[in-house]
Design an enzyme around this catalytic site. Structure first.
Site, short mmCIF file in Angstrom:
data_model
loop_
_atom_site.label_atom_id
_atom_site.label_comp_id
_atom_site.label_asym_id
_atom_site.label_seq_id
_atom_site.Cartn_x
_atom_site.Cartn_y
_atom_site.Cartn_z
N HIS A 246 4.96 -0.34 3.44
CA HIS A 246 5.00 -0.94 2.10
C HIS A 246 5.25 -2.46 2.19
O HIS A 246 4.39 -3.23 1.81
CB HIS A 246 6.02 -0.28 1.16
CG HIS A 246 5.80 1.18 0.97
ND1 HIS A 246 4.61 1.69 0.51
CD2 HIS A 246 6.61 2.24 1.21
CE1 HIS A 246 4.70 3.01 0.46
NE2 HIS A 246 5.89 3.37 0.88
N ASP B 2 -0.24 7.85 2.32
CA ASP B 2 1.13 8.07 1.89
C ASP B 2 1.30 9.35 1.08
O ASP B 2 1.37 10.44 1.63
CB ASP B 2 1.60 6.83 1.11
CG ASP B 2 3.09 6.83 0.81
OD1 ASP B 2 3.77 7.81 1.15
OD2 ASP B 2 3.59 5.84 0.23
#
Lengths: 448, 448
Positions: free
Chosen positions: A276, A327
């Site tokens: 991220h 993800d």
């Protein structure tokens, strides 16, 4: 030996527009040269190296389309996520992961990094074999034909100084030392300086480590995980600064940023991936870039969770290779992830033109595989692992484009993938069968 | 009469999970009721009303994947766009539009609003038939089986006070009066108070008007276009505040915002659509919402051009219905547009949960069709035009979801559309044929 002729290709070193012949032996490319097809198997369209999905929580696939009841707040999402986690047994985990990995293969993904933290049974009681859940993932990947790096994740608490709550008890080993003890019990042949294989020596699987986040692993425990990975030359991944609240809580607890916590623990470096990396200070960017830590962006999930847009270009310019991941699997489509990195940066800056298509392909192929401990995958060149992903360049999405790297990044979707080789093995899936398998695996979670 | 049984449906009034029988006669639904399939044609999966693509520049399809050379700045895009515009003849325009409209049908779009400004020949010389270019679009839509609202666009200059430059000469009629004269020459039967049909009375085509933007139409000319549309009960569309620079130039020229310019011209109201509506003041939002003007968002194009994220939720709460469009056709997939409205708002606010899935479906179906002058389309109910769009709910993308409205908005893609009816006619396309047609249409532009 088997030979393939690629009508058009992108090799990792550049585009090929006039045919490329490749020979494959024992799972690797032995020759790569231009020339006419001859007797080689023809791959019409645009062929790419294998794609690497560097951040996966396989079981989140059961959340797709299920977290939007009413307006679908963050808490709708988290409640459903924990509800699914509570219902997973080793068998269900295996079935759901196998179906999810097959969906990945259908979209051209040949390697996946699984960020695995669901280690223990209900209430946190270890299974008789304490690694049975992770081993279920290794088995699922083997059957799905995908290369796997199992990132065995240390998860110790629900927040700074707070113990695990509810289903989080299934995630925790208690301390980083006990995490390391369990992770080391896996029957693995460690080979220092390179990635390592789990028991049985499967060359398409690796084991690495992960620090869930600085929320879930106390500051004094992070060095233990970092040392474990470093000693083994294994990849180390960590969620980093996904949301502003995490940064604020970290500063309140420690007076420094999450990146600082990783840096002081010796956790940054070329085998580390910061996942991220959304809300960073200039100093964070310099620390990550200067250490060569990869930045793993997961833009479709970051959109879904409202995380914001991270500084992908600044990180790259500072020295951090970009990688991408699906993800939470709201979408499994690395073509969408690649373009989303550029498009979301456009939204954030109101300017076009941050990432050339070739650099985004590097992120999703060679750089991605390297970050998972497979530096010999993700390029079409002699000696490399023989992955080939062929895109239809005459679909409704891709027709009329240049059938080049911009087509792959800015026009194609996972639905355009027509052929997938991994380590020289044809692993192309039947999409209808995978759909049925996904349906069964998710439905099984509804049963008692 | 023909009957269909929908396994699951979303009608525009809510979800149906246990089977819906619909009768179709003369292109309209005559009965809609629950019940077993009997002899009806079974549509397995999730069936939606027809989707409305409310903002299209058909010829931009030739740009897909072609504007990313190097880093692909805004000027790369604009140079390529004008290069394509220069090469279009009536025949090429027809061929490219027909292929593009067929791609739309492949993804479940049954109605399109074409924002058409390429009126004249090279150098701005009118064709012998001055409407031959627009008529090419009407013919293309007819052959593609898509419902069309031809938004005949007034485009007079390259910027505030600046005359048309280069290929823009092909766009300009000189003055709004001359635009109105040409637009009125089309053999149309006007029926006041409702949308209007072009010559031949084709019930699946309408003609409306557009103000390209306050950049391209001087302040004193906007009322002419607005009055033309109002007198005919025709839809009126306008690009509005897509980029900050447009707002600044408008303030510099007139001292007011672009929304103010439209408002003072009498151009706002329930038959008007403000396209993009990205950078707005609070007063702009109040003017648009208070007048019931629709806000047409085109998020994949707004990402592509780095426009930014407009206040979709605030506009809706103020009274502006949302509609969506694929605009530049970087992507043709209204499922992606629908979710992108929500996801981009999440990125902008770092919060989840702005748009329920049902409201996004309204935008892409009933509200969209209404904004194109087809208030009787986009719902599955007695009396409405019989459009049906069936999604495969067992694909790799949709399997394991709830097969409900959240599946349509947050999991499906255009590739999941398996059956399309428009006005009771089966217009389902063969995707491979459409790919080949797109390829031919774009290649034709490379020839002299």
């Amino acid at each position: 030996m088997r030979s393939y002729w690629l009508e058009r290709a992108w090799t990792g070193r550049g585009p090929v527009r006039d045919g490329l012949l490749v020979d494959v032996e024992d799972g690797r490319f032995t020759a790569v040269r231009s020339g006419p097809p001859g007797q080689a198997t023809r791959l019409l369209g645009l062929t790419l190296p294998g794609l690497a999905n560097c951040h996966s929580h396989a079981f989140h696939r059961a959340l797709r389309g299920r977290t939007q009841l009413g307006r679908g707040t963050f808490w709708t999402w988290r409640t459903r996520m924990y509800d699914v986690a509570e219902r997973l047994t080793p068998d269900r985990y295996f079935a759901l992961a196998r179906a999810t990995y097959r969906e990945m293969v259908a979209t051209g993904i040949t390697g996946v990094g699984e960020f695995h933290y669901l280690h223990h049974g209900p209430g946190g009681t270890p299974y008789d074999d304490p690694n049975v859940m992770g081993d279920a993932l290794l088995a699922a990947a083997r059957e799905a034909g995908i290369r796997l790096t199992l990132l065995d994740t240390c998860y110790l608490g629900s927040g700074f100084g707070a113990p695990p709550e509810g289903v989080q008890e299934r995630f925790s080993d208690g301390t980083a030392e006990r995490w390391a003890e369990r992770a080391s019990r896996r029957g693995v042949t460690w080979s220092a300086g390179s990635a390592v294989s789990p028991g049985g020596g499967d060359p398409s699987a690796r084991v690495g480590a992960a620090v869930h986040s600085v929320r879930a692993v106390p500051r004094d425990q992070v060095p233990v995980v970092a040392a474990w990975a470093r000693d083994r030359g294994a990849p180390l991944h960590a969620h980093l600064s996904e949301q502003v609240a995490e940064n604020e809580a970290c500063r309140a607890a420690y007076g420094i940023t999450p990146t600082d916590v990783l840096a002081e623990a010796g956790a940054l470096g070329p085998l580390t991936s910061a996942v991220h990396a959304t809300h960073l200070t200039d100093r964070d960017v310099a620390l990550l870039g200067g250490s060569g830590t990869s930045a793993c962006f997961c833009p479709t999930t970051e959109r879904d969770l409202g995380d914001g847009v991270g500084p992908s270009r600044r990180l790259r310019d500072a020295g951090s290779p970009l990688t991408v991941g699906s993800d939470s699997h709201a979408v499994i489509d690395l073509f969408e992830e690649m373009r989303a990195v550029e498009l979301d940066e456009r939204l954030a800056t109101q300017e076009r033109g941050h990432w050339p298509a070739a650099e985004l392909l590097d992120a999703a192929t060679g750089d991605g595989h390297r970050s998972l401990g497979f530096p010999d995958a993700g390029r079409i060149e002699p000696g490399a692992r023989a992955d080939l992903v062929t895109l239809d360049t005459a679909s409704v999405r891709t027709a009329g484009t240049g059938a080049d790297e911009a087509t792959a990044v800015f026009a194609a979707s996972g639905a355009d993938v027509v052929r997938v080789l991994r380590d020289g093995v044809d692993v192309t899936v039947d999409r209808a069968e995978v759909g049925a398998e996904l349906d069964r695996a998710v439905r099984a979670l509804e049963e008692d």
